[in-house]
Motif scaffolding. Sequence first.
Motif, PDB file in Angstrom:
ATOM      1  N   LEU A 141      36.964   8.029 -63.514  1.00 52.99           N
ATOM      2  CA  LEU A 141      36.938   9.243 -63.883  1.00 52.99           C
ATOM      3  C   LEU A 141      36.771   9.372 -65.637  1.00 52.99           C
ATOM      4  CD1 LEU A 141      40.492  10.682 -62.489  1.00 52.99           C
ATOM      5  CD2 LEU A 141      38.126  11.108 -61.602  1.00 52.99           C
ATOM      6  N   ALA A 142      37.147   8.267 -66.105  1.00 50.31           N
ATOM      7  CA  ALA A 142      36.608   8.315 -67.632  1.00 50.31           C
ATOM      8  C   ALA A 142      35.151   8.224 -67.956  1.00 50.31           C
ATOM      9  CB  ALA A 142      37.326   6.918 -68.362  1.00 50.31           C
ATOM     10  N   ALA A 143      34.522   7.512 -67.116  1.00 52.28           N
ATOM     11  CA  ALA A 143      33.055   7.568 -66.925  1.00 52.28           C
ATOM     12  C   ALA A 143      32.418   8.638 -66.665  1.00 52.28           C
ATOM     13  CB  ALA A 143      32.429   6.346 -66.045  1.00 52.28           C
ATOM     14  N   LYS A 144      33.158   9.328 -65.782  1.00 51.06           N
ATOM     15  CA  LYS A 144      32.388  10.699 -65.185  1.00 51.06           C
ATOM     16  C   LYS A 144      32.996  11.878 -66.304  1.00 51.06           C
ATOM     17  CE  LYS A 144      32.598  13.629 -61.190  1.00 51.06           C
ATOM     18  NZ  LYS A 144      33.092  13.885 -59.942  1.00 51.06           N
ATOM     19  N   TYR A 145      34.072  11.922 -66.713  1.00 56.87           N
ATOM     20  CA  TYR A 145      34.444  13.043 -67.700  1.00 56.87           C
ATOM     21  C   TYR A 145      34.940  12.709 -69.161  1.00 56.87           C
ATOM     22  CZ  TYR A 145      35.307  15.210 -63.038  1.00 56.87           C
ATOM     23  OH  TYR A 145      35.129  15.670 -61.771  1.00 56.87           O
ATOM     24  N   GLY A 146      34.936  11.617 -69.393  1.00 58.27           N
ATOM     25  CA  GLY A 146      35.294  11.035 -70.845  1.00 58.27           C
ATOM     26  C   GLY A 146      36.753  10.427 -70.771  1.00 58.27           C
ATOM     27  N   LYS A 147      37.036   9.661 -71.498  1.00 59.07           N
ATOM     28  CA  LYS A 147      38.305   8.916 -71.758  1.00 59.07           C
ATOM     29  C   LYS A 147      39.256  10.120 -72.141  1.00 59.07           C
ATOM     30  CE  LYS A 147      40.756   4.619 -73.083  1.00 59.07           C
ATOM     31  NZ  LYS A 147      40.659   3.586 -73.921  1.00 59.07           N
ATOM     32  N   GLU A 148      39.018  10.891 -72.881  1.00 59.42           N
ATOM     33  CA  GLU A 148      40.153  11.695 -73.263  1.00 59.42           C
ATOM     34  C   GLU A 148      40.730  12.638 -72.089  1.00 59.42           C
ATOM     35  OE1 GLU A 148      42.713  14.007 -75.511  1.00 59.42           O
ATOM     36  OE2 GLU A 148      41.651  12.160 -76.014  1.00 59.42           O
ATOM     37  N   ALA A 149      39.760  12.965 -71.102  1.00 57.52           N
ATOM     38  CA  ALA A 149      40.146  13.698 -69.817  1.00 57.52           C
ATOM     39  C   ALA A 149      41.259  13.070 -69.128  1.00 57.52           C
ATOM     40  CB  ALA A 149      38.786  13.928 -69.022  1.00 57.52           C
ATOM     41  N   LEU A 150      41.578  11.689 -69.290  1.00 56.45           N
ATOM     42  CA  LEU A 150      42.649  11.161 -68.692  1.00 56.45           C
ATOM     43  C   LEU A 150      43.810  11.769 -68.880  1.00 56.45           C
ATOM     44  CD1 LEU A 150      41.332   7.108 -68.668  1.00 56.45           C
ATOM     45  CD2 LEU A 150      40.950   9.007 -66.667  1.00 56.45           C
ATOM     46  N   ARG A 151      43.816  12.193 -70.146  1.00 56.76           N
ATOM     47  CA  ARG A 151      45.292  12.594 -70.539  1.00 56.76           C
ATOM     48  C   ARG A 151      45.757  13.863 -69.496  1.00 56.76           C
ATOM     49  NH1 ARG A 151      48.225  13.322 -75.323  1.00 56.76           N
ATOM     50  NH2 ARG A 151      46.796  11.774 -76.101  1.00 56.76           N
ATOM     51  N   ASN A 152      44.555  14.504 -68.767  1.00 54.49           N
ATOM     52  CA  ASN A 152      45.355  15.368 -67.938  1.00 54.49           C
ATOM     53  C   ASN A 152      45.594  14.792 -66.496  1.00 54.49           C
ATOM     54  OD1 ASN A 152      44.565  17.380 -69.457  1.00 54.49           O
ATOM     55  ND2 ASN A 152      42.468  17.452 -69.162  1.00 54.49           N
ATOM     56  N   TYR A 153      45.418  13.498 -66.180  1.00 49.36           N
ATOM     57  CA  TYR A 153      45.646  12.794 -64.895  1.00 49.36           C
ATOM     58  C   TYR A 153      46.518  11.738 -64.883  1.00 49.36           C
ATOM     59  CZ  TYR A 153      41.298  15.426 -63.985  1.00 49.36           C
ATOM     60  OH  TYR A 153      40.337  16.122 -63.814  1.00 49.36           O
ATOM     61  N   VAL A 154      46.597  10.901 -65.997  1.00 52.63           N
ATOM     62  CA  VAL A 154      47.423   9.739 -65.817  1.00 52.63           C
ATOM     63  C   VAL A 154      48.732   9.598 -66.895  1.00 52.63           C
ATOM     64  CG1 VAL A 154      45.518   8.415 -65.115  1.00 52.63           C
ATOM     65  CG2 VAL A 154      46.015   8.579 -67.573  1.00 52.63           C
ATOM     66  N   LYS A 155      49.525   8.739 -67.001  1.00 51.23           N
ATOM     67  CA  LYS A 155      50.356   8.411 -67.869  1.00 51.23           C
ATOM     68  C   LYS A 155      49.974   7.568 -68.986  1.00 51.23           C
ATOM     69  CE  LYS A 155      54.077   9.563 -64.568  1.00 51.23           C
ATOM     70  NZ  LYS A 155      53.190   9.638 -63.148  1.00 51.23           N
ATOM     71  N   LEU A 156      49.638   7.718 -70.095  1.00 49.24           N
ATOM     72  CA  LEU A 156      48.767   7.076 -70.921  1.00 49.24           C
ATOM     73  C   LEU A 156      49.449   5.958 -71.443  1.00 49.24           C
ATOM     74  CD1 LEU A 156      47.327   9.848 -73.355  1.00 49.24           C
ATOM     75  CD2 LEU A 156      46.291   8.714 -71.403  1.00 49.24           C
ATOM     76  N   HIS A 157      50.885   5.746 -71.453  1.00 52.47           N
ATOM     77  CA  HIS A 157      51.670   4.579 -71.957  1.00 52.47           C
ATOM     78  C   HIS A 157      51.656   3.463 -71.067  1.00 52.47           C
ATOM     79  CE1 HIS A 157      55.357   5.034 -69.464  1.00 52.47           C
ATOM     80  NE2 HIS A 157      55.114   6.342 -69.473  1.00 52.47           N
ATOM     81  N   PHE A 158      51.350   3.672 -69.900  1.00 50.36           N
ATOM     82  CA  PHE A 158      50.787   2.485 -68.775  1.00 50.36           C
ATOM     83  C   PHE A 158      50.006   1.680 -69.216  1.00 50.36           C
ATOM     84  CE2 PHE A 158      52.670   3.648 -64.542  1.00 50.36           C
ATOM     85  CZ  PHE A 158      53.939   4.356 -64.943  1.00 50.36           C
ATOM     86  N   ALA A 159      50.293   0.118 -68.682  1.00 53.99           N
ATOM     87  CA  ALA A 159      49.512  -0.913 -69.106  1.00 53.99           C
ATOM     88  C   ALA A 159      47.937  -0.554 -68.489  1.00 53.99           C
ATOM     89  CB  ALA A 159      49.960  -2.107 -68.640  1.00 53.99           C
ATOM     90  N   ASN A 160      48.055   0.032 -67.312  1.00 48.31           N
ATOM     91  CA  ASN A 160      46.683   0.619 -66.735  1.00 48.31           C
ATOM     92  C   ASN A 160      45.602   1.132 -67.685  1.00 48.31           C
ATOM     93  OD1 ASN A 160      49.040   0.699 -64.760  1.00 48.31           O
ATOM     94  ND2 ASN A 160      47.342   0.506 -63.428  1.00 48.31           N
ATOM     95  N   TYR A 161      46.121   2.075 -68.677  1.00 45.60           N
ATOM     96  CA  TYR A 161      45.383   2.813 -69.601  1.00 45.60           C
ATOM     97  C   TYR A 161      44.611   1.928 -70.505  1.00 45.60           C
ATOM     98  CZ  TYR A 161      44.100   6.067 -72.857  1.00 45.60           C
ATOM     99  OH  TYR A 161      43.046   7.006 -73.901  1.00 45.60           O
ATOM    100  N   GLN A 162      45.478   0.821 -70.992  1.00 47.44           N
ATOM    101  CA  GLN A 162      44.703  -0.105 -71.886  1.00 47.44           C
ATOM    102  C   GLN A 162      43.597  -0.928 -71.144  1.00 47.44           C
ATOM    103  OE1 GLN A 162      45.470  -0.127 -74.957  1.00 47.44           O
ATOM    104  NE2 GLN A 162      46.900   1.467 -74.470  1.00 47.44           N
ATOM    105  N   ARG A 163      43.657  -1.175 -69.678  1.00 48.16           N
ATOM    106  CA  ARG A 163      42.904  -1.849 -69.134  1.00 48.16           C
ATOM    107  C   ARG A 163      41.698  -0.979 -68.883  1.00 48.16           C
ATOM    108  NH1 ARG A 163      47.357  -2.690 -65.390  1.00 48.16           N
ATOM    109  NH2 ARG A 163      48.270  -4.849 -66.051  1.00 48.16           N
ATOM    110  N   VAL A 164      41.819   0.412 -68.899  1.00 47.65           N
ATOM    111  CA  VAL A 164      40.669   1.247 -68.776  1.00 47.65           C
ATOM    112  C   VAL A 164      39.957   0.990 -70.022  1.00 47.65           C
ATOM    113  CG1 VAL A 164      39.835   3.657 -68.609  1.00 47.65           C
ATOM    114  CG2 VAL A 164      41.826   2.851 -67.114  1.00 47.65           C
TER     115      VAL A 164
END
Length: 305
Positions: free
Chosen positions: A282-305
Amino acid sequence: MAKLTDEQFSAYLAEAKAKLSAELPIAAEKKINYGYQYTVKLAEAKLTLNIYNGKKGLNIVYSGDSALAERAAALLEGRKAKAAAPATFVTDGLWAGSDESGKGDFFGSLVVAAVVVDNTTADKLRAAGVKDCKLLTDKKILELEDIIKASVVDYSVLELKPRVYNLRYEQVAAQGGKLNQLLGYGHVAALSKVLEKHEDCHSALIDQFTTSMVNIRALKQRFPQCDVRQQPKAESNLAVAAASVLARAQFLHTMAALAAEAGVQELPKGGGAQATACARELAAKYGKEALRNYVKLHFANYQRV
């Protein structure tokens, strides 16, 4: 036991710190008169341990949260912490229960639900197959949602969708709080919404997620007529089980809506590698900032992205 030498006392303090920090976060430490002090903080709970080295040897004085004190003592003594004796929870008349969903899911919202039942409605829920949502399929959860809403005395469902969740989490984190504080706000708000309409509801049960009593005190102050408690595995109570199903059902509805918005068939649940991979796409498709609308940013997964 005689007083320890300075070298022996230093060695004991180092060992004590290692034992404590294996399970509990040490927030501060300092020398005090005739000894040393460790401060432990877990969510909103706080404990100080004053370790004295006097003429009669070691003496440890605990001050603060009783549950933390028991855990700390068990760690230092190399034993299992004593389980608190379960108190009887009254289910005569009306009683309420609350539970949450989404806290362990990288994608999607955080939902907290509260339900008010009586013995008659509890029997209906039991007959319909209501139980802890973790023991039910998604299909069954969605089937039970309408049954619960039509059967219970009252309910409330509060949701923080990802964009708002991330904003609220950042606000709480800026004040030194973490997820449990945000969860606490949710449980207090969801229960308050139903308790304020039912003064004859004299018992409320929260599925325990913290040893802190802050949420209990907040509710008891606002609703002094209500005996508010929290306990692990509270989903065995029909009110809490029903709340868990309503919270999960709303979480599933939002996950479906977010998947449609993202243009994918389904968003992964949980916080595993599949969720990270999907977020990366999704980050590749819409940009990393768009993830704010879909995921919880404090998760470790976000750092891996």
